[in-house]
Design a protein around this motif. Structure first.
Motif, PDB file in Angstrom:
ATOM      1  N   PRO A   1       0.837  -1.209   0.000  1.00 20.45           N
ATOM      2  CA  PRO A   1       0.000   0.000   0.000  1.00 20.45           C
ATOM      3  C   PRO A   1       0.864   1.249   0.000  1.00 20.45           C
ATOM      4  CG  PRO A   1      -0.814  -1.603   1.587  1.00 20.45           C
ATOM      5  CD  PRO A   1       0.502  -2.136   1.091  1.00 20.45           C
ATOM      6  N   GLY A   2       0.489   2.217  -0.814  1.00 21.83           N
ATOM      7  CA  GLY A   2       1.240   3.462  -0.870  1.00 21.83           C
ATOM      8  C   GLY A   2       2.419   3.449  -1.814  1.00 21.83           C
ATOM      9  N   GLU A   3       2.553   2.426  -2.634  1.00 25.35           N
ATOM     10  CA  GLU A   3       3.636   2.406  -3.611  1.00 25.35           C
ATOM     11  C   GLU A   3       3.138   1.842  -4.927  1.00 25.35           C
ATOM     12  OE1 GLU A   3       6.636  -0.093  -1.813  1.00 25.35           O
ATOM     13  OE2 GLU A   3       5.943  -1.863  -2.891  1.00 25.35           O
ATOM     14  N   VAL A   4       3.839   2.201  -5.994  1.00 25.04           N
ATOM     15  CA  VAL A   4       3.573   1.640  -7.314  1.00 25.04           C
ATOM     16  C   VAL A   4       4.872   1.013  -7.787  1.00 25.04           C
ATOM     17  CG1 VAL A   4       4.024   3.874  -8.428  1.00 25.04           C
ATOM     18  CG2 VAL A   4       2.769   2.092  -9.661  1.00 25.04           C
ATOM     19  N   ARG A   5       4.792  -0.241  -8.206  1.00 25.23           N
ATOM     20  CA  ARG A   5       5.984  -1.006  -8.550  1.00 25.23           C
ATOM     21  C   ARG A   5       6.112  -1.077 -10.073  1.00 25.23           C
ATOM     22  NH1 ARG A   5       8.832  -3.597  -4.810  1.00 25.23           N
ATOM     23  NH2 ARG A   5      10.396  -5.087  -5.495  1.00 25.23           N
ATOM     24  N   LEU A   6       7.208  -0.520 -10.589  1.00 26.53           N
ATOM     25  CA  LEU A   6       7.439  -0.438 -12.032  1.00 26.53           C
ATOM     26  C   LEU A   6       8.689  -1.214 -12.399  1.00 26.53           C
ATOM     27  CD1 LEU A   6       6.757   3.376 -12.475  1.00 26.53           C
ATOM     28  CD2 LEU A   6       5.120   1.492 -12.642  1.00 26.53           C
ATOM     29  N   VAL A   7       8.659  -1.845 -13.563  1.00 26.24           N
ATOM     30  CA  VAL A   7       9.772  -2.685 -13.996  1.00 26.24           C
ATOM     31  C   VAL A   7      10.109  -2.344 -15.441  1.00 26.24           C
ATOM     32  CG1 VAL A   7       8.224  -4.571 -14.669  1.00 26.24           C
ATOM     33  CG2 VAL A   7      10.612  -5.071 -14.130  1.00 26.24           C
ATOM     34  N   SER A   8      11.391  -2.437 -15.780  1.00 27.52           N
ATOM     35  CA  SER A   8      11.804  -2.112 -17.140  1.00 27.52           C
ATOM     36  C   SER A   8      13.155  -2.720 -17.450  1.00 27.52           C
ATOM     37  CB  SER A   8      11.899  -0.591 -17.310  1.00 27.52           C
ATOM     38  OG  SER A   8      12.406  -0.248 -18.593  1.00 27.52           O
TER      39      SER A   8
END
Length: 246
Positions: free
Chosen positions: A28-35
């Protein structure tokens, strides 16, 4: 950076990602991004134009951006399996099982690299040549009348393939082609032919959370474009601003 429809490879992607434990679901409270790591765009240390854009989008809304680096196809698999919220650098509609926002955050100039001794193709005639590109990028769905192409696993040995006549042209984003050309001390032996411009998007998980994040992304990106913040980020990284203002 970028790719077209890879539905035939989704089973393989998911199989590979089933063994991954490094990327965990977002808290909760974060957005997880991958690249995938792209220099100046999505660096492994969290720096880069795209990472800065995503922080400007999500962090004022109270979501801490957590970034993770993986090869492109593995990044897609992590999102589809719910181990990340979105991957960076996707083309519109590339993966049918993902959810796409309406707004692009950048655009990818796609070019062809070949020997200067060959006649230069156009976008309409490039499909008649023998082409190579990295597996998964599937430019046959983006270029007209592609007849002969080969997919390679890594961006190594490309100049040798062109020199030895294994292919006529290598197709990729301009930044990747420039990196390949930097390996040669005789860059004048090659030509770079512009083909098309492809908008870039984050690809979100097709879930209630993914759709909610995509809506937030669209709303915030429009705000950043309207107030000039987005253009300022491109200037910070010395990148051309390829997005038309609304």
């Amino acid at each position: 950076m970028g790719v077209a429809c890879m539905r035939g490879l989704l089973g393989w992607i998911l199989l590979v990602c089933s063994a991954l434990v490094s990327a965990q679901p977002a808290l909760p409270g974060e957005v997880r991004l991958v690249s995938e790591v792209w220099p100046g765009h999505t660096e492994a240390d969290g720096s880069g134009l795209a990472w800065d854009i995503m922080r400007a989008v999500f962090e004022p809304a109270g979501l801490r951006v957590v970034v993770h680096s993986e090869p492109y196809m593995r990044s897609i698999g992590l999102v589809l399996r719910g181990r990340a919220d979105a991957w960076i650098g996707s083309y519109a509609g590339e993966i049918a099982e993902a959810h796409y926002p309406q707004q692009a955050y950048d655009a990818d100039p796609i070019v062809a690299l070949g020997l200067a001794s060959l006649s230069a193709p156009s976008r309409d005639t490039i499909g008649q040549r023998r082409l190579i590109w990295v597996r998964g990028y599937d430019y046959q769905h983006r270029l007209p009348n592609v007849q002969h192409f080969q997919e390679i696993r890594m961006r190594t040995g490309i100049l040798q393939m062109l020199e030895r006549g294994y292919a006529d042209f290598y197709v990729d984003a301009l930044s990747e082609v420039e990196a390949v050309l930097a390996e040669s001390s005789q860059a004048q032996r090659y030509q770079v032919v512009p083909l098309l411009m492809l908008p870039l998007y984050p690809g979100f998980q097709d879930s209630p959370r993914g759709r909610e994040l995509a809506e937030l992304y669209d709303r915030r990106l429009l705000e950043l474009r309207a107030d000039g913040s987005l253009r300022a980020l491109f200037a910070k990284w010395g990148q051309p601003y390829r997005l038309a203002m609304p």
